[in-house]
Write an enzyme that holds these catalytic residues in place. Structure first.
Site, PDB file in Angstrom:
ATOM      1  N   ASP A 247       0.853  -1.155  -0.114  1.00  0.00           N
ATOM      2  CA  ASP A 247       0.169  -0.014   0.009  1.00  0.00           C
ATOM      3  C   ASP A 247       0.819   1.121  -0.124  1.00  0.00           C
ATOM      4  O   ASP A 247       1.816   1.320   0.852  1.00  0.00           O
ATOM      5  CB  ASP A 247      -0.928  -0.048   1.161  1.00  0.00           C
ATOM      6  CG  ASP A 247      -1.640   1.168   1.320  1.00  0.00           C
ATOM      7  OD1 ASP A 247      -2.371   1.347   0.543  1.00  0.00           O
ATOM      8  OD2 ASP A 247      -1.624   1.816   2.402  1.00  0.00           O
TER       9      ASP A 247
ATOM     10  N   GLU B  98       1.923  -0.497  -5.192  1.00  0.00           N
ATOM     11  CA  GLU B  98       1.094   0.901  -5.251  1.00  0.00           C
ATOM     12  C   GLU B  98       1.830   1.898  -5.630  1.00  0.00           C
ATOM     13  O   GLU B  98       2.284   2.329  -4.417  1.00  0.00           O
ATOM     14  CB  GLU B  98      -0.202   0.950  -4.195  1.00  0.00           C
ATOM     15  CG  GLU B  98      -1.105   2.095  -4.796  1.00  0.00           C
ATOM     16  CD  GLU B  98      -2.174   2.258  -3.500  1.00  0.00           C
ATOM     17  OE1 GLU B  98      -3.113   2.490  -3.919  1.00  0.00           O
ATOM     18  OE2 GLU B  98      -1.789   2.052  -2.324  1.00  0.00           O
TER      19      GLU B  98
END
Length: 704
Positions: free
Chosen positions: A346, A382
């Site tokens: 993330d 990401e």
């Protein structure tokens, strides 16, 4: 209890058969105490000061501390927020290396290091937080992995990722016993695993399962942090997903073993960029009270305040070697002891951010890049955050995969008719404009149409606007730029033509992601039209809005069959998942053009057609003779023709000539998806390509 010096490594609480060794890093603490609790986690039964301090590690060995014992730390040191220090021994702290947790946080002013009622984070609070805190658990790591040593990871060029949520996937599943629904054990049920396997995907990617905290603001609204992006423990599976919370670690391992037995990989979505402690006004739960100035990035000239590159209040300090070690130790633990096959990071840009910004030579990327364990697992970034220079798609070093939001946006634009279909050319080829460097392969590009964040596949074709009213923020949250199209009416409708168009659009979008070079990712439930009612930010909806509605599985069985068919085609034909970037350049050694772009006239597209922004239909001819390895020779794959028409009306498309071929075998037409794939059309045949549809042909080789 017998107390000995113990060792400074490994970190955390390690059961050694006759006692437990405790080791905790803090460069600025003056004392560390281990607090033990009864089996209910209510009464503190003992408090032991760790006797030794070696290389900034407090450590000690305590005989009698057995598996199942609940514990936490109290850490003493300066309370000087202006200098970045927030030590407070009145606060029970979670071990950063704890392998399991029990209980959950109760939001009480006592869990804050300062006097919450005053609003002054420089004040000092003396209330004991232990009654309101979850506790760490000493674990016995032994587990019989049975046939696990023989498992094989999915080949990198064959991987298909299936993103899902441990709880949401089975909470409404009729084949899962009610007491197991929404748990690790539920996800490991044979009926669930068999269904996932039947789709043809190779890798199950789970939204965060590391222990996380429910935000107090959400709880006050009767909501929850459903997605789990609020981590407080990097080594422990969250007990809320365990049918047997006391044995959450074992239950998680059994789930992994069950998925592996079916030949499926397990990838974890991990959150190392921030923690649940928030900014200077947040609670003191772990890192903040252990060594705040080193675990977090603080403003250099105002250390009372936190750098907030994450938008969540704090940013983990990946410039500190012990923090890098914490994260890499966590990754190795999950890879080696928990048998996890990969990780999706993330806000991955933050992990490579140094004080001067994103750096491909950051300490974290260097540490991971040379690690022999982590070199063998899938690492997916990401590649963006909200910090300066935060958008870094294509910038991660070799060995990393990356989410590609341009694929999502441009494919959605093309199929809703707001952008030229020709803009998809680089996306169909694995985005070489971003990834074709440093020896990276096409599979480094992770393509997706939908993810947990945003509209589902059905909602992408059923809503123009977000409908997040249930989130309690007056529909202000979530992205307003969804690049979606409702096909003529907002939300559910009884209009047969609109519903037929929506079904075709879902097939078009699903086919595009599965036929593009790179690594496809699909979201659980999209294969049968799961909806969130237009909510594009369901992070706080731990209810039917987010849970997979399995009633739709029978209603939309045709879409499941379509998805299975395209996944099967991708596995069957290597030209659809080439690890080398395919190009339209002639290979002088083999005499082959891997890609030829075809216009509706049946000829190769001209420069004028490329520059014409009005083109809505084109074809991509993939020559199966394209060189497939570094050895200069022709490949032996099938030759395929992909045709895409994003216009609203029929386009007459002349089937092109192909090297060594005399006809085209129609495999799929999204306008007639259930038609048997036995139609052979001659070269030069003019095919009526229905408005907003996609076709896939395989070349028939000449005989004689």
């Amino acid at each position: 209890m017998i107390i000995k010096e113990g060792f400074p490594h490994p970190r955390g609480a390690r059961w050694e058969g006759y006692g437990t060794n405790f080791a905790l890093f803090s460069a600025n603490a003056t004392k560390v105490e281990v607090c033990f609790f009864d089996s209910d986690g209510v009464k503190e039964t003992a408090r032991v000061e760790l006797p030794e301090y070696t290389d900034q590690i407090f450590h000690g060995h305590i005989e009698g501390a057995m598996p199942g014992q609940l514990y936490g730390y109290r850490v003493s040191g300066p309370y000087a927020p202006e200098e970045g220090h927030r030590f407070n021994p009145n606060k029970l702290l979670l071990d950063p290396y704890a392998r399991a947790h029990a209980g959950k946080i109760t939001w009480n002013p006592a869990v804050f290091g300062y006097k919450l009622e005053t609003g002054d984070d420089t004040s000092f609070d003396k209330r004991d937080s232990a009654p309101f805190m979850p506790k760490c658990v000493i674990v016995d790591p032994d587990f019989d992995w049975k046939g696990e040593p023989g498992r094989r990871p999915a080949p990198w060029d064959d991987a298909i990722i299936y993103e899902t949520h441990v709880k949401g996937f089975t909470k409404l599943h009729p084949a899962v016993p009610e007491k197991l629904r929404g748990t690790y054990a539920g996800l490991g049920q044979k009926a669930v695993v068999d269904y996932i396997k039947s789709l043809g995907v190779t890798s199950v990617e789970l939204l965060p399962i590391h222990t996380f905290v429910n935000d107090s603001l959400l709880e006050d609204k009767g909501l929850a942090n459903y997605w789990g992006y609020n981590t407080i423990g990097f080594f422990a599976p969250d007990p809320r997903y365990a049918a047997d919370a006391q044995n959450s670690l074992r239950e998680f391992k059994e789930m992994v073993a069950g998925l592996h037995d079916a030949g499926l990989e397990v990838i974890l979505d991990v959150v190392y960029n921030h923690t649940a402690e928030g900014n200077e006004r947040g609670p003191t739960l772990s890192f903040k009270g252990i060594d705040n100035v080193n675990y977090y990035r603080l403003l250099p000239d105002q250390k009372r305040y936190y750098i907030n590159d994450t938008g969540t209040g704090n940013t983990v300090n990946l410039s500190h070697p012990r923090v890098i070690q914490l994260v890499t130790d966590s990754l190795r633990y999950w890879a080696q002891e928990m048998h996890i096959d990969g990780f999706r990071f993330d806000l991955g840009t933050i992990l490579a951010r140094e004080p001067d910004g994103f750096n491909r030579q950051s300490g974290f990327l260097k540490a991971v890049g040379q690690d022999p364990v982590l070199n063998g697992v899938k690492l997916i970034a990401e590649p963006w955050d909200i910090g300066p220079g935060g958008y870094q798609v294509g910038s991660f070093p070799p060995g990393w995969w990356e989410w590609t939001d341009r694929f999502r946006d441009e494919v959605r634009d093309a199929w809703r008719g707001t952008g030229p279909i020709t803009a998809l050319a680089p996306r169909l080829l694995g985005s070489p404009d971003s990834f074709n460097h440093s020896g990276r392969r096409a599979y480094a590009c992770v393509n997706f149409i939908t993810a947990h964040d945003g509209f589902t596949l059905y909602d992408t074709v059923a809503y123009n606007d977000k409908h997040n009213e249930a989130n309690g923020e007056d529909n202000r949250d979530g992205n307003s730029d969804n690049r979606s199209w409702n096909c003529g009416q907002e939300g559910p409708t009884e209009d047969a033509e609109i519903n037929a168009l929506r079904q075709r659009q879902m097939r078009n979008l699903m086919a595009t992601v599965l036929l593009s070079q790179g690594t496809p990712m699909i979201v659980a439930g999209d294969e049968f039209g799961r909806t969130q009612g237009g909510n594009n930010n369901a992070y706080c909806q731990d209810n039917e809005i987010s849970w997979v509605d399995w009633r739709l599985k029978d209603e939309n069985a045709a879409l499941i069959r379509f998805t299975q068919k395209f996944i099967g085609l991708r596995h069957k034909f290597p030209i659809l998942r080439h690890s080398r970037f395919l190009t339209a350049d002639l290979n002088e050694e083999t005499g082959v053009k891997a890609i030829t772009w075809i216009s509706a006239t049946g000829g190769e597209m001209t420069a004028a057609e490329w520059s014409n922004g009005l083109v809505k239909c084109f074809g991509m001819l993939m020559d199966g003779r394209a060189q497939s390895t570094g050895i200069q020779k022709r490949g032996l794959d099938a030759t395929m023709l992909l045709i895409m028409n994003s216009w609203e009306d029929v386009v007459l498309f002349k089937l092109p000539e192909a090297p060594e071929g005399d006809g085209w075998h129609l495999l799929v037409d999204t306008n007639i998806p259930d038609e048997k794939s036995d139609k052979i059309l001659e070269v030069g045949h003019v095919y009526e390509v229905t408005g907003r549809s996609l076709l896939l042909f395989m070349m028939r080789k000449k005989t004689g």
